[in-house]
Design an enzyme around this catalytic site. Structure first.
Site, PDB file in Angstrom:
ATOM      1  N   ASP A  52      13.189  -7.743 -18.109  1.00 18.33           N
ATOM      2  CA  ASP A  52      12.354  -7.502 -16.993  1.00 18.33           C
ATOM      3  C   ASP A  52      12.883  -7.438 -15.631  1.00 18.33           C
ATOM      4  O   ASP A  52      14.167  -7.682 -15.458  1.00 18.33           O
ATOM      5  CB  ASP A  52      11.359  -8.881 -17.154  1.00 18.33           C
ATOM      6  N   ASP A  53      11.832  -6.788 -14.867  1.00 15.60           N
ATOM      7  CA  ASP A  53      12.301  -6.633 -13.382  1.00 15.60           C
ATOM      8  C   ASP A  53      12.603  -7.833 -12.753  1.00 15.60           C
ATOM      9  O   ASP A  53      13.470  -7.908 -11.673  1.00 15.60           O
ATOM     10  CB  ASP A  53      11.425  -5.604 -12.752  1.00 15.60           C
TER      11      ASP A  53
ATOM     12  N   CYS B 236      17.262  -4.950   2.712  1.00 18.29           N
ATOM     13  CA  CYS B 236      16.391  -6.082   3.103  1.00 18.29           C
ATOM     14  C   CYS B 236      16.379  -6.767   1.720  1.00 18.29           C
ATOM     15  O   CYS B 236      15.978  -6.658   0.847  1.00 18.29           O
ATOM     16  CB  CYS B 236      15.052  -6.099   3.593  1.00 18.29           C
TER      17      CYS B 236
ATOM     18  N   CYS C  36       8.219 -13.086   0.969  1.00 20.88           N
ATOM     19  CA  CYS C  36       8.726 -11.930   1.933  1.00 20.88           C
ATOM     20  C   CYS C  36       7.136 -11.855   2.847  1.00 20.88           C
ATOM     21  O   CYS C  36       6.188 -12.219   2.546  1.00 20.88           O
ATOM     22  CB  CYS C  36       8.369 -10.693   1.089  1.00 20.88           C
TER      23      CYS C  36
ATOM     24  N   CYS D  73      13.932  -2.052   1.764  1.00 19.32           N
ATOM     25  CA  CYS D  73      13.461  -2.883   0.750  1.00 19.32           C
ATOM     26  C   CYS D  73      14.229  -2.667  -0.704  1.00 19.32           C
ATOM     27  O   CYS D  73      13.845  -1.600  -1.080  1.00 19.32           O
ATOM     28  CB  CYS D  73      12.193  -3.010   0.690  1.00 19.32           C
TER      29      CYS D  73
ATOM     30  N   CYS E  96      14.121 -11.763   0.066  1.00 17.03           N
ATOM     31  CA  CYS E  96      13.406 -12.633  -1.199  1.00 17.03           C
ATOM     32  C   CYS E  96      14.577 -13.279  -2.015  1.00 17.03           C
ATOM     33  O   CYS E  96      14.132 -14.205  -2.796  1.00 17.03           O
ATOM     34  CB  CYS E  96      12.540 -11.727  -1.809  1.00 17.03           C
TER      35      CYS E  96
ATOM     36  N   SER F 246       8.557  -1.072 -15.725  1.00 16.83           N
ATOM     37  CA  SER F 246       9.733  -0.820 -14.818  1.00 16.83           C
ATOM     38  C   SER F 246      10.946  -1.413 -15.491  1.00 16.83           C
ATOM     39  O   SER F 246      12.084  -1.093 -15.207  1.00 16.83           O
ATOM     40  CB  SER F 246       9.479  -1.571 -13.624  1.00 16.83           C
TER      41      SER F 246
ATOM     42  N   CYS G 286       0.963  -1.130   0.112  1.00 10.68           N
ATOM     43  CA  CYS G 286       0.236  -0.219  -0.030  1.00 10.68           C
ATOM     44  C   CYS G 286       0.797   1.236  -0.071  1.00 10.68           C
ATOM     45  O   CYS G 286       2.095   1.044  -0.021  1.00 10.68           O
ATOM     46  CB  CYS G 286      -1.087  -0.189   1.323  1.00 10.68           C
TER      47      CYS G 286
END
Length: 501
Positions: A367-368, A456, A404, A258, A459, A305, A18
């Site tokens: 791609d991201d 962080c 995550c 992050c 992931c 992105s 969010c």
């Protein structure tokens, strides 16, 4: 693996939980300002939107399911009068997925005083906090960690009669990732977890008209606020008619911002901790071109992105860049579900290749990330159908190997393709001619301007800056092979029991 790439379905990529936005500005239309701020941050959450406004006496809230522009019109904004506001755009990872009760800001009563809380992140110890509150006789209705945080703050505030004490107490017990803005009828608060996992920044309106807090600097830009600084890890910042004050709510820990914000979540025109997101993505492409070169005719970026990274890859490699994939920017999350026939169209609802650019060409596609791999598989099929002779996938994040728990909607390990297949197996399954990911060190090196490094990377590495409760991690950490082994073990134990009997 199931295909989850259509509007209204679980997407085949990491999703931010969010956005939060706050304003303290006497004499300004803070509701309208917050609405514009949330529109700038809409990419961070599309399930619900809400605004709460304080007028010095009480707080009024308006929230509903849908995009910001679907929820708010002139009449709704006109009803929200005051000089302090908090806003929220939600993508759920805890609590009810799409319900009015789960929409934020969350309103809570402290004796006769109302507070409104908006939260970006996820608390990992929500269950234990909820049990503590229930033992105190406090009722909970929404089922979200944001409600738990608001009730925890209210519980202490009722005893001490100081809202800052309530916030500080809650911060001592909340574990996980949180960037929160809170409004009382006359004051705005902003506070952040001690690792600084989720972003939160402060801006100042021109001519001393007030202050703004936003998940990203693009939210400041849209209302004309000048970026001042980030809220520091563990810090509480208070804005009211007496000015701006800061105190440490909890001691900061090892910095763990992050890193995926730079890869995908943040808007490219945002600046995070001094680092331009757009420049970081160009750097990623340049580093990836050095780490994993390809012999090709064109470089394409997967919108949106992937485009800055594709430009960086093209610049470094000398391979021409071209816009060969068109994105339908008006397809977002929606409650209108496609028919089964439309479902077969897959990602064409969002992405469509340009055969005139692609036909007869060897492509490097940037791609991201790759999460479950379904989108990449479909995209490669579409590019080949459009006439591509070769498709070389290059990804500007390392392999997503671990889930995550800090506010990003990821699968358990058994659903993450890189945790269950080798690179060659992934490449073959998706139908690419080659597949390569940027190294973790390469990703770090793409962020040279970050003022306070420390990320962080859980992931990618499985090293979590905040401990994950065993009951949460137990099944989340299991791969397909782990589940198969557990099943075989249970079956063997059952067979042995029958034999012994």
């Amino acid at each position: 693996m199931s295909t989850s790439i259509l509007p209204g379905e679980r997407p085949d990529r990491l999703e931010e939980e969010c956005a939060v936005f706050g304003v303290f500005a006497p004499g300004e239309d803070v509701a309208r300002m917050t609405c514009f701020g949330l529109q700038a941050l809409q990419h961070r959450g599309q399930e619900s939107a809400g605004i709460a406004v304080g007028d010095g006496e009480t707080i009024m809230v308006s929230k509903d399911l849908g995009l910001v522009t679907q929820v708010f019109d002139e009449s709704r904004l006109a009803a929200l009068e005051g000089y302090v506001a908090v806003g929220h755009a939600r993508y759920s990872t805890s609590g009810a997925a799409a319900s009015w009760e789960a929409a934020q800001p969350h309103i809570s009563a402290i004796d006769e005083i109302l507070i409104a809380l908006a939260h970006n992140g996820t608390l990992v110890n929500t269950n234990s906090l909820r049990a503590r509150l229930i033992d105190e006789g406090i009722q909970l209705r929404a089922g979200t960690d944001s409600e738990v945080a608001a009730k925890a703050i209210g519980s202490v505030t009722q005893k001490t009669h100081h809202l800052r004490e309530g916030i500080r107490y809650a911060m001592q017990y909340m574990e996980g990732a949180y960037a929160m803005v809170l409004a009382s009828p006359d004051t705005l608060y902003a506070f952040r977890d001690p690792n600084g996992i989720r972003p939160l920044c402060i801006g100042k309106l021109p001519e001393g008209r007030g202050w703004v807090v936003s998940s990203e600097t693009c939210g400041l830009d849209i209302v004309g606020a000048e970026y001042v600084r980030d809220v520091e890890p563990g810090e509480i910042v208070r804005f009211n008619k007496d000015g701006v004050t800061s105190e440490q709510g909890v001691e900061p820990r090892k910095r763990a911002s992050c890193i995926f914000e730079y890869v995908y979540f943040a808007r490219p025109d945002s600046v995070m901790d001094g680092q331009s997101v757009y420049q970081a993505r160009r750097n990623m492409g340049r580093i990836l071109a050095r780490e994993a070169p390809a012999d090709a005719d064109l470089v394409l970026g997967v919108p949106d992105s992937g485009i800055p990274s594709a430009m960086g890859f093209a610049f470094e490699s000398g391979i021409p860049y071209s816009d060969g994939i068109v994105k339908n920017r008006y397809v977002g999350r929606t409650f209108i579900q496609p028919t089964q026939a439309m479902r077969q169209l897959g990602i064409r609802l969002k992405l469509n290749p340009l055969p005139s650019v692609i036909r007869g060409k060897r492509l490097v596609v940037i791609d991201d990330s790759i999460v479950r791999g379904n989108t990449s598989k479909k995209l490669i099929e579409m590019l080949r159908d459009a006439g591509a002779t070769e498709v070389h996938m290059r990804i500007v994040s390392p392999e997503v190997m671990w889930p995550c728990f800090y506010g990003i909607d990821t699968d358990t390990r058994d659903q993450l393709i890189a945790a269950n297949m080798t690179n060659d197996e992934m490449c073959e399954w998706m139908g690419a001619d080659s597949l390569a990911f940027i190294s973790l060190q390469g990703l770090r090196d793409s962020l040279p301007d970050v003022r306070t490094p420390g990320y962080c990377e859980a992931c990618f590495s499985g090293e979590y800056p905040v401990d994950i409760p065993a009951y949460t991690a137990r099944n989340s950490f299991m791969t397909k092979a782990d589940f198969a082994a557990a099943y075989e073990k249970e079956a063997q134990e059952a067979e042995n029991t029958q034999v012994s009997v």
